[in-house]
Scaffold this motif. Structure first.
Motif, short mmCIF file in Angstrom:
data_model
loop_
_atom_site.label_atom_id
_atom_site.label_comp_id
_atom_site.label_asym_id
_atom_site.label_seq_id
_atom_site.Cartn_x
_atom_site.Cartn_y
_atom_site.Cartn_z
N MET A 1 0.85 -1.18 0.00
CA MET A 1 0.00 0.00 0.00
C MET A 1 0.89 1.24 0.00
O MET A 1 1.86 1.31 0.73
N ASP A 2 0.54 2.17 -0.80
CA ASP A 2 1.27 3.42 -0.92
C ASP A 2 0.97 4.31 0.29
O ASP A 2 -0.17 4.35 0.75
N ALA A 4 0.42 7.35 0.39
CA ALA A 4 -0.66 8.27 0.03
C ALA A 4 -2.02 7.61 0.24
O ALA A 4 -2.98 8.27 0.63
N ASP A 5 -2.10 6.30 0.01
CA ASP A 5 -3.35 5.57 0.25
C ASP A 5 -3.69 5.58 1.73
O ASP A 5 -4.85 5.75 2.11
N LEU A 6 -2.69 5.38 2.57
CA LEU A 6 -2.92 5.41 4.02
C LEU A 6 -3.36 6.79 4.48
O LEU A 6 -4.24 6.92 5.32
N ALA A 8 -5.06 8.86 2.90
CA ALA A 8 -6.41 9.15 2.42
C ALA A 8 -7.49 8.52 3.29
O ALA A 8 -8.66 8.84 3.13
N LEU A 9 -7.12 7.63 4.19
CA LEU A 9 -8.11 6.98 5.06
C LEU A 9 -8.75 8.00 5.98
O LEU A 9 -8.16 9.02 6.34
N ASN A 10 -9.97 7.71 6.40
CA ASN A 10 -10.68 8.58 7.32
C ASN A 10 -10.14 8.32 8.74
O ASN A 10 -10.53 7.36 9.38
#
Length: 66
Positions: A1-2, A4-6, A8-10
């Protein structure tokens, strides 16, 4: 997982600084692999005893994964 993906999490605002700290560290080349390898290198104890603290299992009778 990138990372940036982490990001973006709420995530609750009170945890944002702590998470940002780890995202910055693990974004360094090889850092996440090194951290995961540390856990992979651990071995379980040769002898496992019974679970002594009171333990309760809770699940739904409609849980499709059990």
């Amino acid at each position: 997982m990138d990372p940036a993906d982490l990001a973006a999490l709420n995530i609750h605002p009170s945890m944002r600084l702590r998470i940002d700290h780890y995202l910055e560290r693990f974004a360094q080349p090889g850092a996440l692999t090194a951290a995961l390898n540390w856990y992979r290198a651990m071995r379980p104890p040769a002898v496992r005893g019974p679970v002594t603290p009171p333990t309760m299992y809770v699940w739904s009778t409609a849980d499709v994964f059990i």
